[in-house]
Scaffold this motif. Sequence first.
Motif, PDB file in Angstrom:
ATOM      1  N   VAL A 173       0.873  -1.172   0.000  1.00 25.97           N
ATOM      2  CA  VAL A 173       0.000   0.000   0.000  1.00 25.97           C
ATOM      3  C   VAL A 173       0.909   1.221   0.000  1.00 25.97           C
ATOM      4  O   VAL A 173       1.577   1.505   0.994  1.00 25.97           O
ATOM      5  N   ALA A 174       0.950   1.920  -1.130  1.00 30.04           N
ATOM      6  CA  ALA A 174       1.886   3.038  -1.280  1.00 30.04           C
ATOM      7  C   ALA A 174       1.148   4.366  -1.287  1.00 30.04           C
ATOM      8  O   ALA A 174       0.145   4.528  -1.984  1.00 30.04           O
ATOM      9  N   CYS A 175       1.661   5.308  -0.514  1.00 33.71           N
ATOM     10  CA  CYS A 175       1.104   6.656  -0.474  1.00 33.71           C
ATOM     11  C   CYS A 175       2.179   7.581   0.071  1.00 33.71           C
ATOM     12  O   CYS A 175       2.923   7.203   0.984  1.00 33.71           O
ATOM     13  N   THR A 176       2.269   8.773  -0.485  1.00 29.74           N
ATOM     14  CA  THR A 176       3.253   9.730   0.025  1.00 29.74           C
ATOM     15  C   THR A 176       2.910  10.190   1.433  1.00 29.74           C
ATOM     16  O   THR A 176       3.782  10.664   2.163  1.00 29.74           O
ATOM     17  N   ASP A 177       1.643  10.044   1.826  1.00 31.22           N
ATOM     18  CA  ASP A 177       1.222  10.283   3.216  1.00 31.22           C
ATOM     19  C   ASP A 177       1.214   8.933   3.927  1.00 31.22           C
ATOM     20  O   ASP A 177       0.308   8.117   3.738  1.00 31.22           O
ATOM     21  N   HIS A 178       2.234   8.711   4.743  1.00 32.56           N
ATOM     22  CA  HIS A 178       2.373   7.402   5.391  1.00 32.56           C
ATOM     23  C   HIS A 178       1.170   7.053   6.249  1.00 32.56           C
ATOM     24  O   HIS A 178       0.725   5.889   6.279  1.00 32.56           O
ATOM     25  N   ASP A 179       0.613   8.026   6.954  1.00 29.93           N
ATOM     26  CA  ASP A 179      -0.531   7.750   7.820  1.00 29.93           C
ATOM     27  C   ASP A 179      -1.742   7.270   7.023  1.00 29.93           C
ATOM     28  O   ASP A 179      -2.487   6.396   7.462  1.00 29.93           O
ATOM     29  N   ARG A 180      -1.933   7.830   5.845  1.00 31.17           N
ATOM     30  CA  ARG A 180      -3.041   7.382   5.004  1.00 31.17           C
ATOM     31  C   ARG A 180      -2.777   5.964   4.488  1.00 31.17           C
ATOM     32  O   ARG A 180      -3.696   5.149   4.386  1.00 31.17           O
ATOM     33  N   ALA A 181      -1.532   5.667   4.168  1.00 30.53           N
ATOM     34  CA  ALA A 181      -1.188   4.297   3.751  1.00 30.53           C
ATOM     35  C   ALA A 181      -1.507   3.307   4.869  1.00 30.53           C
ATOM     36  O   ALA A 181      -2.033   2.215   4.620  1.00 30.53           O
ATOM     37  N   VAL A 182      -1.209   3.695   6.098  1.00 31.27           N
ATOM     38  CA  VAL A 182      -1.482   2.822   7.240  1.00 31.27           C
ATOM     39  C   VAL A 182      -2.988   2.606   7.411  1.00 31.27           C
ATOM     40  O   VAL A 182      -3.447   1.493   7.708  1.00 31.27           O
ATOM     41  N   ALA A 183      -3.775   3.659   7.205  1.00 29.60           N
ATOM     42  CA  ALA A 183      -5.226   3.531   7.345  1.00 29.60           C
ATOM     43  C   ALA A 183      -5.787   2.544   6.323  1.00 29.60           C
ATOM     44  O   ALA A 183      -6.644   1.709   6.651  1.00 29.60           O
ATOM     45  N   ILE A 184      -5.309   2.616   5.085  1.00 36.69           N
ATOM     46  CA  ILE A 184      -5.768   1.673   4.059  1.00 36.69           C
ATOM     47  C   ILE A 184      -5.213   0.284   4.338  1.00 36.69           C
ATOM     48  O   ILE A 184      -5.889  -0.734   4.108  1.00 36.69           O
ATOM     49  N   GLN A 185      -3.993   0.212   4.830  1.00 31.21           N
ATOM     50  CA  GLN A 185      -3.418  -1.074   5.226  1.00 31.21           C
ATOM     51  C   GLN A 185      -4.327  -1.789   6.223  1.00 31.21           C
ATOM     52  O   GLN A 185      -4.621  -2.984   6.078  1.00 31.21           O
ATOM     53  N   ARG A 186      -4.787  -1.051   7.226  1.00 32.16           N
ATOM     54  CA  ARG A 186      -5.683  -1.657   8.214  1.00 32.16           C
ATOM     55  C   ARG A 186      -7.000  -2.085   7.570  1.00 32.16           C
ATOM     56  O   ARG A 186      -7.568  -3.128   7.915  1.00 32.16           O
ATOM     57  N   ALA A 187      -7.484  -1.292   6.616  1.00 31.52           N
ATOM     58  CA  ALA A 187      -8.789  -1.562   6.005  1.00 31.52           C
ATOM     59  C   ALA A 187      -8.794  -2.834   5.178  1.00 31.52           C
ATOM     60  O   ALA A 187      -9.855  -3.461   5.010  1.00 31.52           O
ATOM     61  N   ILE A 188      -7.640  -3.242   4.652  1.00 32.00           N
ATOM     62  CA  ILE A 188      -7.612  -4.411   3.758  1.00 32.00           C
ATOM     63  C   ILE A 188      -6.905  -5.614   4.359  1.00 32.00           C
ATOM     64  O   ILE A 188      -6.798  -6.655   3.708  1.00 32.00           O
ATOM     65  N   SER A 189      -6.440  -5.492   5.591  1.00 35.42           N
ATOM     66  CA  SER A 189      -5.726  -6.606   6.226  1.00 35.42           C
ATOM     67  C   SER A 189      -6.692  -7.719   6.607  1.00 35.42           C
ATOM     68  O   SER A 189      -7.760  -7.459   7.182  1.00 35.42           O
ATOM     69  N   GLY A 190      -6.325  -8.943   6.273  1.00 33.38           N
ATOM     70  CA  GLY A 190      -7.188 -10.064   6.606  1.00 33.38           C
ATOM     71  C   GLY A 190      -6.397 -11.335   6.803  1.00 33.38           C
ATOM     72  O   GLY A 190      -5.164 -11.345   6.718  1.00 33.38           O
ATOM     73  N   PRO A 191      -7.084 -12.449   7.042  1.00 32.44           N
ATOM     74  CA  PRO A 191      -6.401 -13.716   7.347  1.00 32.44           C
ATOM     75  C   PRO A 191      -5.555 -14.262   6.203  1.00 32.44           C
ATOM     76  O   PRO A 191      -4.625 -15.028   6.436  1.00 32.44           O
ATOM     77  N   TYR A 192      -5.865 -13.896   4.977  1.00 29.42           N
ATOM     78  CA  TYR A 192      -5.103 -14.407   3.823  1.00 29.42           C
ATOM     79  C   TYR A 192      -4.459 -13.289   3.018  1.00 29.42           C
ATOM     80  O   TYR A 192      -3.807 -13.559   1.999  1.00 29.42           O
ATOM     81  N   PHE A 193      -4.639 -12.034   3.428  1.00 28.67           N
ATOM     82  CA  PHE A 193      -4.126 -10.894   2.667  1.00 28.67           C
ATOM     83  C   PHE A 193      -3.343  -9.979   3.601  1.00 28.67           C
ATOM     84  O   PHE A 193      -3.915  -9.383   4.508  1.00 28.67           O
ATOM     85  N   ARG A 194      -2.026  -9.914   3.374  1.00 30.62           N
ATOM     86  CA  ARG A 194      -1.142  -9.159   4.268  1.00 30.62           C
ATOM     87  C   ARG A 194      -0.524  -7.975   3.518  1.00 30.62           C
ATOM     88  O   ARG A 194       0.388  -8.152   2.690  1.00 30.62           O
ATOM     89  N   PRO A 195      -0.974  -6.748   3.774  1.00 26.35           N
ATOM     90  CA  PRO A 195      -0.408  -5.579   3.111  1.00 26.35           C
ATOM     91  C   PRO A 195       0.714  -4.933   3.924  1.00 26.35           C
ATOM     92  O   PRO A 195       0.681  -4.911   5.154  1.00 26.35           O
ATOM     93  N   TYR A 196       1.723  -4.429   3.213  1.00 31.48           N
ATOM     94  CA  TYR A 196       2.803  -3.637   3.787  1.00 31.48           C
ATOM     95  C   TYR A 196       2.683  -2.203   3.267  1.00 31.48           C
ATOM     96  O   TYR A 196       2.114  -1.982   2.192  1.00 31.48           O
ATOM     97  N   THR A 197       3.226  -1.233   3.999  1.00 35.11           N
ATOM     98  CA  THR A 197       3.172   0.149   3.531  1.00 35.11           C
ATOM     99  C   THR A 197       4.483   0.565   2.876  1.00 35.11           C
ATOM    100  O   THR A 197       5.544  -0.012   3.114  1.00 35.11           O
TER     101      THR A 197
END
Length: 352
Positions: free
Chosen positions: A171-195
């Motif tokens: 999950v890439a964004c020049t605003d790191h905090d926004r990347a983290v918010a989307i990271q949390r929104a899509i994190s699941g048992p089979y899908f692991r996002p990094y920022t």
Amino acid sequence: MPEPGARQETQQEMPLPTPQRITVLGAGSWGTTFAKVLADAGRDVTIWARRTEVAEEITEKRTNTSYLPDLVLPEGVRATTDAATALADAEAVVLAVPSQSLRANLTSWLPVLPTDVPLVSLAKGVELGTMKRMSEVIVEVTGVSPEQVVVVSGPNLAVEVAAEQPAAAVVACTDHDRAVAIQRAISGPYFRPYTNVDVVGCELAGACKNVIALSCGMAAGLGYGANTVASLITRGLAEMARLGGKLGADPLTFAGLAGVGDLVATCSSPLSRNRTFGERLGKGETVAQAQDATGGQVAEGVKSCSSIRELARAHGVDMPLTDAMHRVCHEGVPPRKLVAELFDRAKKSEWG
């Protein structure tokens, strides 16, 4: 281990809220699969579909057999063909349409598109004519700040993710905090996002890998084996890293999930549309014949090879594989002839 370009949260930072109501604009294979990822992560998901029959099937049967015959969507995922209805109260908007149609779609959605929420791009390509990356197109059309645009990339073949096979993404964004918010929104048992904060690198890697996958498919179609494919993947990685370096990307991004991770998956899997399209070309089919055989769908790399070639030329970057794919797809040069030309190029240092 964090992805290249990642930054760790500290206790002093106030995290942005996690979006709960999310709209996915696009009901193709990856848009539908991403909607499932969001729903499985606990989000309230609405899909916009272009065709009425697709929207009705998703809402009434929780299936989308046109793209993913074996997928059953979670309860609560709904779809509509009305953009205003789909976007009502959305806290984040996912753009899941092909790269070359993104501008036109965004323009049509503009009157009802919220501009104060994260706009998440799933498209992987460089726009023909303008040579703009997808985040640049989004900013230009909508007028939002670049910090509101988020890019999701990585080795994410839709069929495998839809089957809940473990996968990681960036999950890439020049605003790191926004990347983290989307990271949390899509994190699941089979899908692991990094920022990652390197939007340029993630987008270029995502676009270029489609072109390299075409070349790997062509090699397979010509009857070449693992040595050839591995050579194409490695030299393709060098090409995309050269272009990224010229445009200010972090070199480490190309060693991460959005770079070598996505490159290996797309170049190696028979589930990859770009690889299978290239294989048909290698076996002697024309672009039109390969398109007909794939239900009228053109692989992204067929179009992106031209825009990436122009982008590279504009910045003085040598990309021989990309140039070769353009010549096969748009100038009718036989793939086998280009293999001979590529191997007859002037000898040089690997890192030269």
